[in-house]
Design a protein around this motif. Structure first.
Motif, PDB file in Angstrom:
ATOM      1  N   THR A 122       0.831  -1.184   0.000  1.00  0.00           N
ATOM      2  CA  THR A 122       0.000   0.000   0.000  1.00  0.00           C
ATOM      3  C   THR A 122       0.873   1.244   0.000  1.00  0.00           C
ATOM      4  O   THR A 122       2.085   1.160   0.193  1.00  0.00           O
ATOM      5  CB  THR A 122      -0.943  -0.002   1.214  1.00  0.00           C
ATOM      6  OG1 THR A 122      -1.918   1.039   1.071  1.00  0.00           O
ATOM      7  CG2 THR A 122      -0.170   0.224   2.502  1.00  0.00           C
ATOM      8  N   GLU A 123       0.252   2.360  -0.207  1.00  0.00           N
ATOM      9  CA  GLU A 123       1.000   3.616  -0.198  1.00  0.00           C
ATOM     10  C   GLU A 123       0.828   4.335   1.137  1.00  0.00           C
ATOM     11  O   GLU A 123      -0.221   4.212   1.790  1.00  0.00           O
ATOM     12  CB  GLU A 123       0.529   4.499  -1.354  1.00  0.00           C
ATOM     13  CG  GLU A 123       0.900   3.919  -2.711  1.00  0.00           C
ATOM     14  CD  GLU A 123       0.653   4.902  -3.834  1.00  0.00           C
ATOM     15  OE1 GLU A 123       1.166   4.665  -4.943  1.00  0.00           O
ATOM     16  OE2 GLU A 123      -0.048   5.907  -3.604  1.00  0.00           O
ATOM     17  N   MET A 124       1.838   5.062   1.484  1.00  0.00           N
ATOM     18  CA  MET A 124       1.812   5.831   2.725  1.00  0.00           C
ATOM     19  C   MET A 124       0.528   6.649   2.817  1.00  0.00           C
ATOM     20  O   MET A 124       0.110   7.273   1.840  1.00  0.00           O
ATOM     21  CB  MET A 124       3.024   6.760   2.771  1.00  0.00           C
ATOM     22  CG  MET A 124       3.162   7.580   4.029  1.00  0.00           C
ATOM     23  SD  MET A 124       4.707   8.504   4.058  1.00  0.00           S
ATOM     24  CE  MET A 124       4.495   9.571   2.662  1.00  0.00           C
ATOM     25  N   GLY A 125      -0.082   6.625   3.998  1.00  0.00           N
ATOM     26  CA  GLY A 125      -1.292   7.383   4.219  1.00  0.00           C
ATOM     27  C   GLY A 125      -2.559   6.564   4.080  1.00  0.00           C
ATOM     28  O   GLY A 125      -3.628   6.988   4.551  1.00  0.00           O
ATOM     29  N   GLN A 126      -2.450   5.397   3.459  1.00  0.00           N
ATOM     30  CA  GLN A 126      -3.634   4.554   3.274  1.00  0.00           C
ATOM     31  C   GLN A 126      -3.958   3.777   4.546  1.00  0.00           C
ATOM     32  O   GLN A 126      -3.087   3.512   5.388  1.00  0.00           O
ATOM     33  CB  GLN A 126      -3.421   3.585   2.116  1.00  0.00           C
ATOM     34  CG  GLN A 126      -3.245   4.261   0.768  1.00  0.00           C
ATOM     35  CD  GLN A 126      -4.478   5.040   0.366  1.00  0.00           C
ATOM     36  OE1 GLN A 126      -5.581   4.502   0.326  1.00  0.00           O
ATOM     37  NE2 GLN A 126      -4.300   6.321   0.068  1.00  0.00           N
ATOM     38  N   GLU A 127      -5.209   3.384   4.660  1.00  0.00           N
ATOM     39  CA  GLU A 127      -5.644   2.549   5.785  1.00  0.00           C
ATOM     40  C   GLU A 127      -5.383   1.082   5.455  1.00  0.00           C
ATOM     41  O   GLU A 127      -5.609   0.640   4.334  1.00  0.00           O
ATOM     42  CB  GLU A 127      -7.129   2.768   6.052  1.00  0.00           C
ATOM     43  CG  GLU A 127      -7.678   1.892   7.174  1.00  0.00           C
ATOM     44  CD  GLU A 127      -9.149   2.148   7.433  1.00  0.00           C
ATOM     45  OE1 GLU A 127      -9.485   3.270   7.834  1.00  0.00           O
ATOM     46  OE2 GLU A 127      -9.953   1.220   7.233  1.00  0.00           O
ATOM     47  N   VAL A 128      -4.894   0.361   6.451  1.00  0.00           N
ATOM     48  CA  VAL A 128      -4.618  -1.063   6.296  1.00  0.00           C
ATOM     49  C   VAL A 128      -5.403  -1.821   7.358  1.00  0.00           C
ATOM     50  O   VAL A 128      -5.386  -1.433   8.537  1.00  0.00           O
ATOM     51  CB  VAL A 128      -3.111  -1.359   6.478  1.00  0.00           C
ATOM     52  CG1 VAL A 128      -2.856  -2.860   6.479  1.00  0.00           C
ATOM     53  CG2 VAL A 128      -2.298  -0.673   5.382  1.00  0.00           C
ATOM     54  N   THR A 129      -6.075  -2.881   6.952  1.00  0.00           N
ATOM     55  CA  THR A 129      -6.790  -3.740   7.899  1.00  0.00           C
ATOM     56  C   THR A 129      -6.320  -5.171   7.725  1.00  0.00           C
ATOM     57  O   THR A 129      -6.420  -5.741   6.642  1.00  0.00           O
ATOM     58  CB  THR A 129      -8.308  -3.668   7.692  1.00  0.00           C
ATOM     59  OG1 THR A 129      -8.744  -2.315   7.897  1.00  0.00           O
ATOM     60  CG2 THR A 129      -9.016  -4.567   8.691  1.00  0.00           C
ATOM     61  N   LEU A 130      -5.811  -5.739   8.807  1.00  0.00           N
ATOM     62  CA  LEU A 130      -5.373  -7.123   8.825  1.00  0.00           C
ATOM     63  C   LEU A 130      -6.375  -7.931   9.630  1.00  0.00           C
ATOM     64  O   LEU A 130      -6.894  -7.453  10.647  1.00  0.00           O
ATOM     65  CB  LEU A 130      -3.969  -7.234   9.439  1.00  0.00           C
ATOM     66  CG  LEU A 130      -2.893  -6.321   8.827  1.00  0.00           C
ATOM     67  CD1 LEU A 130      -1.574  -6.490   9.562  1.00  0.00           C
ATOM     68  CD2 LEU A 130      -2.739  -6.570   7.346  1.00  0.00           C
ATOM     69  N   ARG A 131      -6.618  -9.155   9.187  1.00  0.00           N
ATOM     70  CA  ARG A 131      -7.670  -9.956   9.792  1.00  0.00           C
ATOM     71  C   ARG A 131      -7.130 -11.272  10.320  1.00  0.00           C
ATOM     72  O   ARG A 131      -6.165 -11.823   9.782  1.00  0.00           O
ATOM     73  CB  ARG A 131      -8.777 -10.211   8.767  1.00  0.00           C
ATOM     74  CG  ARG A 131      -9.450  -8.936   8.270  1.00  0.00           C
ATOM     75  CD  ARG A 131     -10.398  -9.196   7.125  1.00  0.00           C
ATOM     76  NE  ARG A 131     -11.078  -7.986   6.701  1.00  0.00           N
ATOM     77  CZ  ARG A 131     -10.540  -7.045   5.931  1.00  0.00           C
ATOM     78  NH1 ARG A 131      -9.300  -7.190   5.466  1.00  0.00           N
ATOM     79  NH2 ARG A 131     -11.231  -5.974   5.598  1.00  0.00           N
ATOM     80  N   CYS A 132      -7.812 -11.772  11.345  1.00  0.00           N
ATOM     81  CA  CYS A 132      -7.363 -13.018  11.969  1.00  0.00           C
ATOM     82  C   CYS A 132      -8.549 -13.824  12.462  1.00  0.00           C
ATOM     83  O   CYS A 132      -9.463 -13.278  13.101  1.00  0.00           O
ATOM     84  CB  CYS A 132      -6.427 -12.710  13.140  1.00  0.00           C
ATOM     85  SG  CYS A 132      -5.910 -14.177  14.087  1.00  0.00           S
ATOM     86  N   LYS A 133      -8.499 -15.117  12.194  1.00  0.00           N
ATOM     87  CA  LYS A 133      -9.482 -16.057  12.738  1.00  0.00           C
ATOM     88  C   LYS A 133      -8.706 -17.036  13.609  1.00  0.00           C
ATOM     89  O   LYS A 133      -7.915 -17.831  13.098  1.00  0.00           O
ATOM     90  CB  LYS A 133     -10.208 -16.787  11.626  1.00  0.00           C
ATOM     91  CG  LYS A 133     -11.270 -17.759  12.101  1.00  0.00           C
ATOM     92  CD  LYS A 133     -11.940 -18.463  10.927  1.00  0.00           C
ATOM     93  CE  LYS A 133     -13.115 -19.331  11.350  1.00  0.00           C
ATOM     94  NZ  LYS A 133     -12.797 -20.282  12.420  1.00  0.00           N
ATOM     95  N   PRO A 134      -8.941 -17.024  14.928  1.00  0.00           N
ATOM     96  CA  PRO A 134      -8.192 -17.941  15.800  1.00  0.00           C
ATOM     97  C   PRO A 134      -8.704 -19.367  15.676  1.00  0.00           C
ATOM     98  O   PRO A 134      -9.747 -19.623  15.065  1.00  0.00           O
ATOM     99  CB  PRO A 134      -8.462 -17.374  17.199  1.00  0.00           C
ATOM    100  CG  PRO A 134      -9.804 -16.731  17.081  1.00  0.00           C
ATOM    101  CD  PRO A 134      -9.865 -16.168  15.681  1.00  0.00           C
TER     102      PRO A 134
END
Lengths: 115, 114
Positions: free
Chosen positions: A13-25
């Motif tokens: 991604t580019e600087m300034g963008q929102e990043v969402t990481l996901r996890c399923k335990p």
């Protein structure tokens, strides 16, 4: 069981963008951890949850980072806005609380590159 | 909080020789000390652990020793094989009761020379 599942596996991604990481335990595991891995700093604990409740977020680097666990089978780690120094591999791990084994089961990780 | 120091950062040994990785920790309340192995591009995986009421634990070619007085613990790998090449992390926590996060050392890159 499929183990801890993380998505995406890779994110550029580019600087300034929102990043969402996901996890399923792993089903039945009621403790969930987010770690960040870099060459310089190794594996750093960012935050962990017990029974969906955040217990210790002292490792979260700054206000740009936030994590949620709305239910027992899903957690997100959000970075907004992202910066190049956030580039790292982010691991989610889970464990059954009180099991006595202490073993953390890690996901495959999400490799984040911020340009 | 807990601080874990790990040495060396890189270790190269001949196949068949032994390898030793050492860690120290700062919090005398820590009572659980696992070791994780991470192959290139893969997730960390537990290989052995020890609790503070035990001084030594062995599992085939790997063993861990703990000195609570000195606050250090070590991983020993005997008869090293090519598949032992990986990054090894030590860790410490107070996992006697509720779950809390592990504090990891910075890792040792073990290289097995053929």
């Amino acid at each position: 069981d499929a183990g801890v599942i993380q998505s995406p596996r890779h994110e550029v991604t580019e600087m300034g963008q929102e990043v969402t990481l996901r996890c399923k335990p792993i089903s039945g595991h009621n403790s969930l951890f987010w770690y960040r891995q870099t060459m310089m700093r190794g594996l750093e604990l960012l935050i962990y949850f017990n029974n969906n409740v955040p217990i210790d977020d002292s490792g979260m680097p700054e206000d740009r980072f936030s994590a949620k666990m709305p239910n027992a089978s899903f957690s997100t780690l959000k970075i907004q806005p992202s910066e190049p120094r956030d580039s790292a591999v982010y691991f989610c791990a889970s464990t059954p609380q009180g099991s006595g084994t202490g073993e953390l089961f890690f996901g495959e990780g999400s490799r984040l590159t911020v340009l | 909080g807990e601080n874990v120091e790990q040495h060396p950062s890189t270790l190269s040994v001949q196949e068949g020789d032994s390898a030793v990785i050492k860690c120290t920790y700062s919090d005398s309340a820590s009572n659980y000390f696992p070791w994780y192995k991470q192959e290139l591009g893969k997730r960390p995986q537990l290989i052995i652990d020890i609790r503070s009421n035990v001084g030594e634990k062995k599992d085939q070619r790997i063993a861990v020793t703990l000195n609570k007085t000195a606050k250090h613990f070590s991983l020993h790998i005997t008869e090293t094989q090519p598949e032992d090449s990986a990054v090894y992390f030590c860790a410490a926590s107070m996992r006697g009761g509720g779950a809390d996060g592990l504090t990891f050392g910075k890792g040792t890159h073990l290289i097995i020379q053929p």
